[in-house]
Enzyme design. Sequence first.
Site, PDB file in Angstrom:
ATOM      1  N   GLU A 206       9.028  -6.866  23.498  1.00 52.99           N
ATOM      2  CA  GLU A 206       8.226  -5.637  23.455  1.00 52.99           C
ATOM      3  C   GLU A 206       7.771  -5.198  22.056  1.00 52.99           C
ATOM      4  O   GLU A 206       8.184  -4.152  21.562  1.00 52.99           O
ATOM      5  CB  GLU A 206       8.979  -4.502  24.163  1.00 52.99           C
ATOM      6  CG  GLU A 206       9.223  -4.834  25.628  1.00 52.99           C
ATOM      7  CD  GLU A 206       9.887  -3.713  26.442  1.00 52.99           C
ATOM      8  OE1 GLU A 206      10.284  -2.693  25.853  1.00 52.99           O
ATOM      9  OE2 GLU A 206       9.997  -3.881  27.672  1.00 52.99           O
TER      10      GLU A 206
ATOM     11  N   GLU B  40      10.989  -9.073  32.483  1.00 54.68           N
ATOM     12  CA  GLU B  40      11.883  -7.903  32.562  1.00 54.68           C
ATOM     13  C   GLU B  40      11.342  -6.841  33.507  1.00 54.68           C
ATOM     14  O   GLU B  40      10.150  -6.544  33.513  1.00 54.68           O
ATOM     15  CB  GLU B  40      12.069  -7.278  31.170  1.00 54.68           C
ATOM     16  CG  GLU B  40      13.261  -6.326  31.124  1.00 54.68           C
ATOM     17  CD  GLU B  40      13.404  -5.615  29.780  1.00 54.68           C
ATOM     18  OE1 GLU B  40      13.398  -6.302  28.731  1.00 54.68           O
ATOM     19  OE2 GLU B  40      13.511  -4.379  29.801  1.00 54.68           O
TER      20      GLU B  40
END
Length: 521
Positions: free
Chosen positions: A263, A367
């Site tokens: 991220e 995820e």
Amino acid sequence: MRNFFFWFIRLEKALLIFFLLCVSLAASDLNASQCYQKQFSYGIVCVCNSTHCDFTPQPKKLPNGKYILYTSSNEGSRFTKSNGSFVPFIDSQWTSNEINVDENTSYQTIEGFGAAFTDSAGLNIKSLSNKTQENLLRSYFGDDGIKYNIGRVPIGGSDFSTRAYTYADEKGSSDLANFSLQTEDLEFKIPFIRIAQSKTSEELKLIASSWSAPIWMKTNNAISGIGFLKTKYMELWAKYHLKFLDAYKNFNITFWALTTGNEPLNGIIPLNRFNSMGWTPQSHRDWIGQYMGPILKSSEYNKTLLFAIDDQRIVLPWWMKMLMSDKEAAKYIDGVAVHWYLDFIVPVNVLSEVHDSFSNILILNTEASQGDRPWDFVKVQLGSWNRAEKYADNIIDDLNHWVQGWLEWNLALDTTGGPNWASNYVDAPIIVNKNKDEFYKQPMYYTIGHFSKFITRGSVRIKLSLSSAIKSVGFKRPDGAIVIVLYNRRSKNINVLIKDSKRGNIGLSLQKQSINTLIYW
Ligand SMILES: *[C@@H]1O[C@H](CO)[C@@H](O)[C@H](O)[C@H]1NC(C)=O
Ligand SMILES: *[C@@H]1O[C@H](CO)[C@@H](O)[C@H](O)[C@H]1NC(C)=O
Ligand SMILES: *[C@@H]1O[C@H](CO)[C@@H](O)[C@H](O)[C@H]1NC(C)=O
Ligand SMILES: *[C@@H]1O[C@H](CO)[C@@H](O)[C@H](O)[C@H]1NC(C)=O
Ligand SMILES: *[C@@H]1O[C@H](CO)[C@@H](O)[C@H](O)[C@H]1NC(C)=O
Ligand SMILES: *[C@@H]1O[C@H](CO)[C@@H](O)[C@H](O)[C@H]1NC(C)=O
Ligand SMILES: *[C@@H]1O[C@H](CO)[C@@H](O)[C@H](O)[C@H]1NC(C)=O
């Protein structure tokens, strides 16, 4: 004559079973096999301890003309098994929701399903007795569990650790002199990866992601907040990844893939409070094309795949186009890793756009977790069917848009949704209650299982004509089985007709609010 009789009896039996099934499915078995049900305020979980846990063996190959259906539902079915036969004709009550199976038209090949070996997952699993741990790991990785075959491994700490750390917090006399694995690797990750490997019948593919570089390599000298890799450490940061691969190799653990870092968008969000490191599309591209890519591919890990981005759909497809337009970076990018957290505002079509532009790029959802939103005041909602449905919806959408694998987040969390050093608690498909030496398999666990347990690696998606009432996705497995996942979100039972031009028709009455896996050969 015998043949005629045989067929006659078969047909009669088929019709009988078919009609019985229409009745029996509606009032399906609420005592799902071997699940020890416990009702919490949000719904039903299955409780496992050292002496009891629910397992569901893989279906054996069926004779032609037969099918098996597994159902999990808000009403309490959990992998509840029923079966029946194809019929040559079908009554009109079924025809309003018709799904045509076209196995001649095929799409992507599936890599697998799984979740992450975070420090917190390992810590939670370890808090249980040996037998309960065995039941938990078997529930995920065993053939009679949900057959996970991909594991994500954080390189160093993530927020799901009890402290923020990297493998080189202190700068040594030479730059990576102080690199070393930490207690967390030895206690919470490596042992469970190895046990998981021993339980899977397919190869457990591992994909590793870093959350942040050591703070001395970063522009903000901090583990979280707005911070980037200092340009002078581009090469060193790539070498750090190789050191990680070396260190795990010493434990006989090899990685199928790396992502380019978890991220990167978090590293440009001022309020972010957990481990993160930002990339701009430009710095990301340069690091991949000039450092990480060439260093990886000229090492002994030249077969290790590299997945770019590892972040929310929202940056797709433009960020991918930007990366792939660079000849150097494009050479080294094998796939794109996406997370699910902003899927509710970004249409799933961006995944197809990535596929349409770069057909050789693997697409993996690396995820997903729930309870992450600021307005999710109750992080762990034991028994929530609503959360199970969100996953059913998302996984079907992803798979219908070229995604080749889907990973949840922590394998197991405690009843508060942690531990998490940055208080970023979330829910998980398995929640551990160490005081009672038991764990709870949530509806989310079964929902993911409706895919992961039956859609084996190498399965190829096939074309279904989609019905509006039922969400569905279909596959042909390497062993020839057709697997169709059917999700009824309505609060009433729905009849569907599955039409397979080769094999005939199946009429199903799908329980209200249920997720179903249909299998036939
Ligand atoms: C485990 O759960 C089962 C089913 O509820 C129960 O019968 C058994 O006593 C439990 N075992 C232990 C060790 O608590
Ligand atoms: C089909 O269901 C019947 C009745 O429940 C059962 O006896 C039979 O073993 C099942 N067959 C398969 C292949 O699961
Ligand atoms: C699939 O291909 C076979 C052989 O080419 C053909 O007979 C059959 O009709 C096709 N099925 C569909 C659903 O198109
Ligand atoms: C439980 O103990 C057995 C025997 O010592 C061991 O082989 C196994 O790996 C242990 N399982 C876990 C989950 O630690
Ligand atoms: C870091 O490395 C230096 C030498 O390069 C050494 O003196 C120091 O003890 C190391 N620190 C740690 C925490 O290993
Ligand atoms: C290393 O792992 C592979 C695959 O998991 C296994 O086949 C092999 O026996 C292991 N070797 C050692 C020395 O543990
Ligand atoms: C990849 O690495 C292996 C050693 O791990 C080596 O034998 C092989 O030649 C390398 N391949 C390429 C294309 O560099």
